[in-house]
Design a protein around this motif. Structure first.
Motif, short mmCIF file in Angstrom:
data_model
loop_
_atom_site.label_atom_id
_atom_site.label_comp_id
_atom_site.label_asym_id
_atom_site.label_seq_id
_atom_site.Cartn_x
_atom_site.Cartn_y
_atom_site.Cartn_z
N TRP A 223 58.39 89.10 49.66
CA TRP A 223 59.11 88.47 48.54
C TRP A 223 58.91 89.31 47.27
CZ3 TRP A 223 55.48 86.29 51.73
CH2 TRP A 223 55.92 85.33 52.66
N ILE A 224 59.85 89.20 46.35
CA ILE A 224 59.73 89.88 45.06
C ILE A 224 59.86 88.83 43.95
CG2 ILE A 224 60.88 91.42 43.43
CD1 ILE A 224 61.53 93.29 45.61
N THR A 225 58.93 88.87 43.00
CA THR A 225 59.04 88.06 41.79
C THR A 225 59.28 89.02 40.62
OG1 THR A 225 56.70 88.12 41.16
CG2 THR A 225 57.35 86.49 42.81
N ASP A 226 59.27 88.49 39.41
CA ASP A 226 59.49 89.37 38.26
C ASP A 226 58.31 90.30 38.01
OD1 ASP A 226 57.82 87.32 37.55
OD2 ASP A 226 58.64 87.08 35.53
N ASP A 267 60.79 77.80 41.12
CA ASP A 267 59.49 78.06 40.49
C ASP A 267 58.61 78.94 41.38
OD1 ASP A 267 59.15 76.15 42.42
OD2 ASP A 267 57.87 74.84 41.22
N ASN A 268 59.25 79.78 42.21
CA ASN A 268 58.56 80.80 43.00
C ASN A 268 57.58 80.25 44.03
OD1 ASN A 268 59.84 83.10 42.09
ND2 ASN A 268 58.34 83.54 40.49
N LYS A 269 58.01 79.24 44.75
CA LYS A 269 57.22 78.72 45.87
C LYS A 269 58.00 78.95 47.16
CE LYS A 269 54.71 75.16 43.27
NZ LYS A 269 55.23 75.54 41.95
N THR A 270 57.27 79.23 48.22
CA THR A 270 57.91 79.48 49.51
C THR A 270 57.02 78.94 50.62
OG1 THR A 270 59.06 81.15 50.84
CG2 THR A 270 56.94 81.78 49.87
N THR A 297 53.70 83.09 42.24
CA THR A 297 53.31 83.49 40.89
C THR A 297 51.79 83.44 40.73
OG1 THR A 297 55.40 82.70 39.96
CG2 THR A 297 53.55 82.99 38.43
N ALA A 298 51.20 82.33 41.15
CA ALA A 298 49.75 82.15 40.98
C ALA A 298 48.95 82.80 42.10
CB ALA A 298 49.41 80.66 40.92
N GLY A 299 49.59 83.10 43.23
CA GLY A 299 48.86 83.67 44.35
C GLY A 299 47.94 82.67 45.01
N LYS A 300 48.47 81.46 45.30
CA LYS A 300 47.65 80.39 45.86
C LYS A 300 48.33 79.75 47.06
CE LYS A 300 45.38 79.02 41.51
NZ LYS A 300 45.17 77.89 40.57
N LEU A 301 47.51 79.34 48.03
CA LEU A 301 47.99 78.49 49.11
C LEU A 301 47.92 77.06 48.60
CD1 LEU A 301 48.83 78.15 52.13
CD2 LEU A 301 46.39 77.91 52.65
N LEU A 302 49.07 76.42 48.43
CA LEU A 302 49.12 75.09 47.82
C LEU A 302 48.62 74.02 48.79
CD1 LEU A 302 52.60 75.39 46.07
CD2 LEU A 302 50.34 75.71 45.06
N TRP A 303 48.95 74.13 50.05
CA TRP A 303 48.52 73.18 51.06
C TRP A 303 48.80 73.76 52.44
CZ3 TRP A 303 52.59 72.10 54.19
CH2 TRP A 303 53.86 72.15 53.63
N SER A 304 48.16 73.21 53.45
CA SER A 304 48.48 73.55 54.84
C SER A 304 48.34 72.29 55.68
CB SER A 304 47.54 74.65 55.36
OG SER A 304 46.21 74.22 55.39
N LEU A 342 57.44 70.07 49.71
CA LEU A 342 57.01 71.36 49.21
C LEU A 342 55.84 71.25 48.24
CD1 LEU A 342 57.43 74.45 48.88
CD2 LEU A 342 59.12 73.93 47.10
N ALA A 343 55.80 70.18 47.46
CA ALA A 343 54.78 70.06 46.42
C ALA A 343 53.39 69.79 46.98
CB ALA A 343 55.17 68.97 45.42
N ASP A 344 53.29 68.84 47.93
CA ASP A 344 51.96 68.42 48.37
C ASP A 344 51.78 68.37 49.89
OD1 ASP A 344 53.44 66.20 49.09
OD2 ASP A 344 52.59 64.89 47.53
N GLY A 345 52.82 68.72 50.66
CA GLY A 345 52.68 68.74 52.11
C GLY A 345 52.85 67.40 52.79
#
Length: 615
Positions: A223-226, A267-270, A297-304, A342-345
């Motif tokens: 992926w590419i961000t700004d 907001d750059n989540k995938t 953007t933040a470089g974080k795993l939000l949930w799994s 997407l937000a919290d799984g």
């Protein structure tokens, strides 16, 4: 029949951390080249296909457009994927290690299909076989006809392009916006965002060496961000500085990524799918059961999350692919499909037992969420395409695919376009015999577009739902490349990008020529414009062009260096398996799988990704 995913293999312990700086002596290093190094002219292999020998004189009459006729990623890479310009292998067939021809040198020339099935000329030639054929025209009449033909060609706005026999750059606009033509015309879906730079000659931005692995390993996902280029590594996802390639952040994972979506939220989540544990040996395959969301953007795993479905018993559900639509992450496979917030799984739905043996093989995301659902017995399956409410999974509309369809590829969800191999008739490994344009609101068929395997070159995964490539949808049209055929010199290959109307299924007058010695295919839409990659001949770099969706006028956005070492790096990626991204003057090409080097390739440099930039 449904086939289980072919599991990738074990990487070494410790994962892959790309170096902050390119290795000394890398092809992008800014020092002077050594004597005879890259850029030094070298003779091509004698008699090589596409060798730049003296071409024969161009034909008196340039070829016209093709006859009216209709228009991924394969899931398992070949053991030795050929480089670009190597058409001697069907998708999905393994290559022969140590026998890969040079770039642009196929094992055998392509058949001159367009000579066997000649183009239909856009006008009747003077003295032809039509009414009055054979009657000699007066000089005055010849002038009148020539003027009329010129008017037709101007009005056609890209209906017909002559193959000049020279550098095709004359057919590419050198400046201005790629979003509009010189006359200011825009396609139905509007102007594109990509603009032609002041200098479209690219340089190497950065290079990422391939990680060391014990065997084949999926590294799907880029992926590419700004600010960052984000790429899957071994048991991790890494963000790199978009300019220097320096590592910005790392997301460690419990196991290897096995699926990723190209779709990204505003907001750059995938979303990704990955294995629950690390592999401990070359054949220690792990099951792809975990689904997660990452913040690019933040470089974080939000949930799994993982799920247990009725179809899988007490075991975790296995997933083979994942996609994103709005705020819904959806994953599918032979155990059925599930969806998450997407937000919290939060689980929105999971596989259920069906008396008819139905399950969601996979989903297409993006503008909508569409399921490919299979029901029935092993010998008599029925595939249904369902446009879903992404919050509840309830079908909005359904379309039953014709008998003889075991799998389907979703090319686009809005407008809804599906590809399938009806009755296994494609015969070319593309998994496409026909495209189906479907009204996503009513489920009614708008048009069926036969895809002659001898003429058109898109492809889909054999069992995956959202793995179609080299085909895009926009302006209520289907855009796809033609198969390669002889160029005007007769010594190399070329092809075109053409389109079909999704309302009628008929071919249009759109046609963009790749130019002598180049072949091209679409990457994505940019508003109403098509962003395409041109695979180069052996002595030049690749190109990114924007094709105006209204006039089909081409704008050159980026041209890669022609230095030998750079060409070797670019051509080391296989068009059928590479991930190619372009945005804002930058192109990054990367692998979707990596493997242990063979004995014949130990001296060759292997790259995970290579970036080019006009900035």
């Amino acid at each position: 029949m449904t086939q289980p995913p072919q599991p990738p293999n074990e990487p070494p312990q410790g994962g892959f951390g790309a170096p902050q700086e390119p290795p000394a002596g890398g092809f992008g290093a800014p020092q002077d080249p050594p004597p005879g190094g890259f850029g030094a002219p070298q003779d091509p292999p004698p008699g090589g296909y596409g060798a730049p020998g003296t071409p024969p004189p161009p034909p008196a009459q340039p070829p016209g457009p093709p006859q009216n006729a209709p228009y991924g990623y394969p899931q398992t890479p070949p053991q030795s994927a050929p480089g670009y310009g190597y058409p001697g292998q069907q998708p999905g067939q393994p290559g022969q290690p140590g026998q890969q021809p040079g770039y642009g040198y196929p094992t055998q020339p392509m058949q001159p299909q367009y000579q066997q099935q000649p183009y239909q000329q856009p006008y009747q030639q003077a003295g032809g076989s039509g009414a009055g054929g054979g009657k000699k025209l007066t000089a005055q009449m010849q002038i009148i006809i020539a003027a009329a033909v010129a008017v037709v060609l101007i009005i056609g706005g890209g209906v017909w392009f002559a193959s000049s026999g020279g550098d095709d750059s004359d057919n590419e606009t050198k400046g201005g916006s790629a979003g509009t033509s010189q006359g200011g015309e825009q396609a139905a879906d509007g102007a594109g965002k990509e603009k032609a730079p002041d200098n479209n000659k690219a340089k190497v931005g950065f290079q990422l060496p391939a990680p060391e692995v014990a065997d084949y390993t999926d590294v799907v996902g880029s992926w590419i961000t700004d600010k960052a280029y984000v790429k899957t590594g071994v048991n991790q996802i890494v963000g790199y500085d978009l300019t220097t390639g320096a590592q910005l952040w790392t997301i460690p994972l419990p196991g290897q990524v096995c699926a990723a979506t190209k779709h990204v939220s505003k907001d750059n989540k995938t979303a990704i799918a990955f294995e629950a544990a690390k592999r401990t040996g070359a054949k220690d395959y792990q099951t792809c059961t975990e689904v997660g969301a990452i913040d690019l953007t933040a470089g974080k795993l939000l949930w799994s999350k993982s799920v247990q479905g009725s179809n899988a018993g007490d075991d975790k559900v296995r997933f083979e692919e994942v996609t994103l639509s709005g705020t819904t992450v959806a994953a599918g496979g032979t155990d059925g499909g599930a969806a998450f917030d997407l937000a919290d799984g939060t689980i929105r739905w999971k596989p259920e037992v069906s008396a008819e043996g139905c399950y969601d093989m996979g989903y297409g995301g993006g503008g909508g969420l569409v399921a490919a659902r299979k029901c029935g017995s092993y010998d008599d399956p029925q595939v249904t395409i369902q446009n879903l409410n992404p919050l509840t999974g309830a079908p909005v509309s359904s379309f039953k695919m014709p008998a003889g369809v075991e799998y389907a590829g979703i090319v686009s969800t809005k407008p809804l376009v599906v590809a399938a191999d009806v009755g296994d008739t494609a015969g070319d490994g593309s998994s496409i015999s026909d495209f189906f344009s479907i009204d996503e609101k009513t489920g009614k068929l708008r048009a069926k577009i036969p895809a002659d395997a001898d003429k058109y070159a898109a492809q889909c995964g054999s069992t995956e739902v959202e793995k179609c490539q080299q085909v895009v949808v926009g302006n209520d049209k289907l855009y796809l490349p033609t198969e390669e055929h002889d160029d005007s010199t007769g010594s190399d290959n070329t092809n075109e990008i053409v389109s079909f109307d999704l309302a009628t299924g008929k071919s249009t007058s759109d046609r963009a020529d790749a130019g002598d010695s180049y072949t091209m295919f679409p990457l994505r839409m940019d508003g109403g414009n098509i962003i395409a990659y041109k695979m180069p001949p052996y002595d030049k770099g690749g190109r990114i062009v924007s094709i105006n969706g209204s006039t089909f006028e081409e704008t050159l956005l980026l041209e890669n260096p022609s230095d030998e070492s750079v060409r070797d790096a670019e051509s080391s990626f296989s068009a059928d398996y590479a991930e190619i991204l372009y945005g804002d003057g930058r192109m990054v090409i990367s692998e979707s799988t990596v493997s242990k080097p063979t004995s014949s390739s130990l001296d060759e440099k292997s790259y995970l990704a290579v970036a080019f930039t006009t900035k």
